[in-house]
Write a protein that holds these residues in place. Structure first.
Motif, PDB file in Angstrom:
ATOM      1  N   LEU A 161       0.831  -1.211   0.000  1.00 43.01           N
ATOM      2  CA  LEU A 161       0.000   0.000   0.000  1.00 43.01           C
ATOM      3  C   LEU A 161       0.861   1.255   0.000  1.00 43.01           C
ATOM      4  N   ARG A 162       1.909   1.239   0.809  1.00 43.29           N
ATOM      5  CA  ARG A 162       2.777   2.416   0.888  1.00 43.29           C
ATOM      6  C   ARG A 162       3.492   2.623  -0.448  1.00 43.29           C
ATOM      7  N   LYS A 163       3.944   1.528  -1.031  1.00 42.75           N
ATOM      8  CA  LYS A 163       4.686   1.610  -2.301  1.00 42.75           C
ATOM      9  C   LYS A 163       3.844   2.263  -3.390  1.00 42.75           C
ATOM     10  N   SER A 164       2.520   2.030  -3.304  1.00 40.80           N
ATOM     11  CA  SER A 164       1.673   2.605  -4.356  1.00 40.80           C
ATOM     12  C   SER A 164       0.987   3.893  -3.881  1.00 40.80           C
ATOM     13  N   GLY A 165       1.572   4.494  -2.842  1.00 38.38           N
ATOM     14  CA  GLY A 165       1.174   5.866  -2.494  1.00 38.38           C
ATOM     15  C   GLY A 165      -0.027   6.004  -1.574  1.00 38.38           C
ATOM     16  N   HIS A 166      -0.470   4.901  -0.930  1.00 36.09           N
ATOM     17  CA  HIS A 166      -1.590   5.024   0.006  1.00 36.09           C
ATOM     18  C   HIS A 166      -1.095   5.514   1.363  1.00 36.09           C
ATOM     19  N   VAL A 167      -1.945   6.263   2.048  1.00 38.83           N
ATOM     20  CA  VAL A 167      -1.661   6.608   3.440  1.00 38.83           C
ATOM     21  C   VAL A 167      -2.237   5.479   4.282  1.00 38.83           C
ATOM     22  N   VAL A 168      -1.419   4.901   5.157  1.00 43.92           N
ATOM     23  CA  VAL A 168      -1.889   3.744   5.931  1.00 43.92           C
ATOM     24  C   VAL A 168      -1.789   4.044   7.421  1.00 43.92           C
ATOM     25  N   ARG A 169      -2.891   3.807   8.103  1.00 40.24           N
ATOM     26  CA  ARG A 169      -2.859   3.875   9.567  1.00 40.24           C
ATOM     27  C   ARG A 169      -3.240   2.504  10.081  1.00 40.24           C
ATOM     28  N   CYS A 170      -2.460   1.985  10.999  1.00 38.40           N
ATOM     29  CA  CYS A 170      -2.708   0.628  11.491  1.00 38.40           C
ATOM     30  C   CYS A 170      -3.268   0.664  12.906  1.00 38.40           C
ATOM     31  N   VAL A 171      -4.208  -0.243  13.131  1.00 38.56           N
ATOM     32  CA  VAL A 171      -4.740  -0.481  14.474  1.00 38.56           C
ATOM     33  C   VAL A 171      -4.512  -1.946  14.778  1.00 38.56           C
ATOM     34  N   LEU A 172      -3.895  -2.213  15.903  1.00 35.83           N
ATOM     35  CA  LEU A 172      -3.639  -3.607  16.297  1.00 35.83           C
ATOM     36  C   LEU A 172      -4.594  -3.994  17.413  1.00 35.83           C
ATOM     37  N   THR A 173      -5.253  -5.134  17.264  1.00 31.32           N
ATOM     38  CA  THR A 173      -6.045  -5.612  18.401  1.00 31.32           C
ATOM     39  C   THR A 173      -5.059  -6.180  19.429  1.00 31.32           C
ATOM     40  N   ARG A 174      -5.579  -6.442  20.625  1.00 27.18           N
ATOM     41  CA  ARG A 174      -4.709  -6.994  21.664  1.00 27.18           C
ATOM     42  C   ARG A 174      -4.111  -8.320  21.179  1.00 27.18           C
ATOM     43  N   ALA A 175      -4.961  -9.143  20.509  1.00 27.54           N
ATOM     44  CA  ALA A 175      -4.467 -10.433  20.002  1.00 27.54           C
ATOM     45  C   ALA A 175      -3.469 -10.208  18.867  1.00 27.54           C
ATOM     46  N   GLY A 176      -3.739  -9.196  18.038  1.00 21.77           N
ATOM     47  CA  GLY A 176      -2.846  -8.894  16.922  1.00 21.77           C
ATOM     48  C   GLY A 176      -1.441  -8.550  17.408  1.00 21.77           C
ATOM     49  N   GLU A 177      -1.372  -7.888  18.567  1.00 23.05           N
ATOM     50  CA  GLU A 177      -0.079  -7.497  19.132  1.00 23.05           C
ATOM     51  C   GLU A 177       0.790  -8.691  19.493  1.00 23.05           C
ATOM     52  N   GLN A 178       0.142  -9.863  19.635  1.00 21.06           N
ATOM     53  CA  GLN A 178       0.920 -11.065  19.949  1.00 21.06           C
ATOM     54  C   GLN A 178       1.717 -11.534  18.728  1.00 21.06           C
ATOM     55  N   PHE A 179       1.306 -11.069  17.541  1.00 24.11           N
ATOM     56  CA  PHE A 179       1.924 -11.592  16.319  1.00 24.11           C
ATOM     57  C   PHE A 179       2.782 -10.579  15.572  1.00 24.11           C
ATOM     58  N   VAL A 180       2.414  -9.302  15.630  1.00 23.25           N
ATOM     59  CA  VAL A 180       3.265  -8.279  15.008  1.00 23.25           C
ATOM     60  C   VAL A 180       3.426  -7.123  15.992  1.00 23.25           C
ATOM     61  N   THR A 181       4.531  -6.448  15.881  1.00 22.16           N
ATOM     62  CA  THR A 181       4.755  -5.385  16.868  1.00 22.16           C
ATOM     63  C   THR A 181       4.349  -4.028  16.297  1.00 22.16           C
ATOM     64  N   PRO A 182       3.897  -3.142  17.168  1.00 23.13           N
ATOM     65  CA  PRO A 182       3.554  -1.791  16.726  1.00 23.13           C
ATOM     66  C   PRO A 182       4.751  -1.101  16.068  1.00 23.13           C
ATOM     67  N   LEU A 183       5.937  -1.438  16.555  1.00 23.30           N
ATOM     68  CA  LEU A 183       7.129  -0.775  16.028  1.00 23.30           C
ATOM     69  C   LEU A 183       7.342  -1.112  14.548  1.00 23.30           C
ATOM     70  N   THR A 184       7.200  -2.393  14.196  1.00 22.09           N
ATOM     71  CA  THR A 184       7.369  -2.808  12.786  1.00 22.09           C
ATOM     72  C   THR A 184       6.370  -2.064  11.913  1.00 22.09           C
ATOM     73  N   LEU A 185       5.122  -2.040  12.361  1.00 28.94           N
ATOM     74  CA  LEU A 185       4.071  -1.418  11.549  1.00 28.94           C
ATOM     75  C   LEU A 185       4.276   0.089  11.447  1.00 28.94           C
ATOM     76  N   ALA A 186       4.733   0.692  12.548  1.00 27.20           N
ATOM     77  CA  ALA A 186       4.967   2.137  12.525  1.00 27.20           C
ATOM     78  C   ALA A 186       6.075   2.471  11.530  1.00 27.20           C
ATOM     79  N   ALA A 187       7.126   1.630  11.529  1.00 24.59           N
ATOM     80  CA  ALA A 187       8.246   1.877  10.622  1.00 24.59           C
ATOM     81  C   ALA A 187       7.788   1.755   9.170  1.00 24.59           C
ATOM     82  N   LEU A 188       6.988   0.730   8.877  1.00 27.13           N
ATOM     83  CA  LEU A 188       6.582   0.491   7.492  1.00 27.13           C
ATOM     84  C   LEU A 188       5.505   1.465   7.019  1.00 27.13           C
ATOM     85  N   SER A 189       4.578   1.786   7.924  1.00 28.53           N
ATOM     86  CA  SER A 189       3.478   2.664   7.506  1.00 28.53           C
ATOM     87  C   SER A 189       3.867   4.135   7.604  1.00 28.53           C
ATOM     88  N   GLU A 190       4.982   4.374   8.288  1.00 28.15           N
ATOM     89  CA  GLU A 190       5.444   5.745   8.543  1.00 28.15           C
ATOM     90  C   GLU A 190       4.339   6.557   9.220  1.00 28.15           C
TER      91      GLU A 190
END
Ligand code: CTP
Length: 418
Positions: free
Chosen positions: A26-55
């Motif tokens: 999405l970022r590569k093709s110019g979309h603005v991305v905001r991520c929301v992680l559920t509590r369960a989602g946080e067990q699998f990916v970290t907010p830091l990774t998503l923040a870095a990728l989504s800027e």
């Protein structure tokens, strides 16, 4: 044109790692991305990774929305052009269907006024469970666009439908959703479920359920058909945008949204209503029509006279509705029969295809999936060969069949109603 804004809600599940690739695409093709992680989602990916990728800042369920300052986060779902839930877990979809808002993600989903696209991911059993299928039907009815999951080997070792669609497929669905024309009613992209209406402009006739053939005013000949598969097909056809006429034998099922329903009792009545419903682009004869009726129906209840003698029951053959439609000058361009068999399923279906003169026979083994159940494992038999599908919930069979029907009709001009 401003960059499209995506609010990506990431549920818990092993497939959550694929959301990282989705953010990248999405970022590569110019979309603005905001991520929301559920509590369960946080067990699998970290907010830091998503923040870095989504800027962008990543939001988690730690924001409990009780704080007045945090109420502003509801705005998150309004500032997006599209809300995407990937992976959409069984739990998350159940909450969405029920309107539960007990964390940030579900609160945003309930509060949003924007179109929502969900990409499901779960264990095959959870996907096949009637509760999940009910929730998906509810969500689609509410206008949420729910993608079909992929089939294949799962992280848990089982095989079947339930895998998160590949990031490229979700990305394509996002682009299609964003490209949909705004609805004249809401001004929002008219994409769910209208974004995927491959049968828009088509007329589809469906027969469903058993027929009841009266012997006398209190007794009748019938069979075990529940009508569930036929009703699921009528619902899926309407969901896919078709104008649907459902001719139903006696069943205790609600009329699916957007479907015109005519109730009948006997095969003869069903044949009359089918004839009245033509012409159509496709007719799907799912009804388990009784092959025979009582040769003479008594006007009064047959009484036991105490002699121990059993009254004779003479039978007469019912019209073969499907075969007669196939021969008529109003034969639909696509005529589909169903066949519930207990043995030699494909061989019987092939013989039926030729005997009835239809285009496809959808055959299922009622020894493996008894009539009245929630699932079907079907074989689509046509002159082109045999296509066998995995065991699926009846609504999923119906949706998959609609895709196939849409493909088959693609090059044909729609039939004009009388
Ligand atoms: N059908 C029909 N009219 C009938 C019987 C069947 O339209 N009198 C249709 C059903 O709706 C279904 C298909 O024909 O689409 C096959 O039904 P089935 O009962 O399996 O076919 P039969 O010819 O009755 O064969 P069998 O001897 O297996 O019962």
């Amino acid at each position: 044109m401003p960059a499209p804004r995506i609010l990506l809600i990431i549920g818990g599940g092993i497939a959550a790692y694929k959301s990282i690739e989705l953010v990248r695409l999405l970022r590569k093709s110019g979309h603005v991305v905001r991520c929301v992680l559920t509590r369960a989602g946080e067990q699998f990916v970290t907010p830091l990774t998503l923040a870095a990728l989504s800027e962008n800042k990543v939001y988690t369920s730690l924001f409990d929305l009780k704080d007045e300052v945090e109420m502003g986060h509801i705005q998150l779902s309004r500032e997006a052009d599209l809300v995407v839930v990937a992976p959409a877990t069984a739990d998350l979809m159940a909450k969405m269907a029920a309107g539960i808002a007990d964390d940030l993600a579900t609160t945003l989903l309930l509060a949003t006024d924007k179109p929502v696209l969900a990409a499901p991911a779960m264990n095959v059993r959870m996907w096949l469970h009637p509760a999940t299928q009910r929730n998906i039907a509810t969500l689609r009815g509410d206008g949420v666009s729910v993608m079909e999951p992929d089939e294949g080997e799962m992280a848990c070792g089982e095989y079947g439908p339930g895998r998160l669609p590949e990031p490229e497929a979700i990305f394509a669905a996002i682009k299609a959703a964003l490209a949909s024309a705004p609805s004249p009613l809401t001004g929002q992209p008219d994409f769910a479920p209208a974004n995927h209406r491959p049968l828009h402009g088509r007329r589809i006739l469906v027969t469903a359920g058993p027929t009841h053939e009266p012997i006398d005013p209190v007794r009748y000949i019938a069979n075990r058909s529940s009508g569930k598969q036929g009703f699921a097909i009528a619902a899926a056809a309407a969901e896919a945008g078709a104008e649907v006429l459902l001719i139903a034998g006696p069943v205790a099922l609600p009329t699916p949204a957007g479907v015109i329903r005519v109730d009948v009792e006997t095969a003869v009545e069903m044949e009359r209503e089918v004839a009245a419903g033509l012409p159509v682009d496709a007719a799907i004869m799912v009804a388990a029509v009784a092959d025979w009726r009582a040769a003479d129906t008594r006007a009064q209840k047959i009484k036991k006279d105490g002699s121990g003698e059993v009254p004779p029951l003479a039978l007469a053959e019912n019209p073969d509705i499907l075969a007669n439609v196939a021969k008529s000058d109003r034969r639909p361009p696509l005529l589909i029969g169903f066949a519930a068999e207990t043995n030699d399923v494909v061989a019987h279906a092939e013989a039926k295809l030729a005997r009835k003169g239809c285009d496809w026979i959808v055959a299922n083994d009622v020894a493996a999936d008894p009539m009245g159940g929630e699932t079907n494992r079907v074989h689509i038999v046509s002159n082109a060969g045999v296509e066998s599908w995995d065991r699926l919930p009846k609504p999923a069979v119906a949706r998959k069949l609609m895709e196939k029907i849409a493909d088959a009709l693609e090059t044909r001009a729609p039939i004009e109603a009388d």
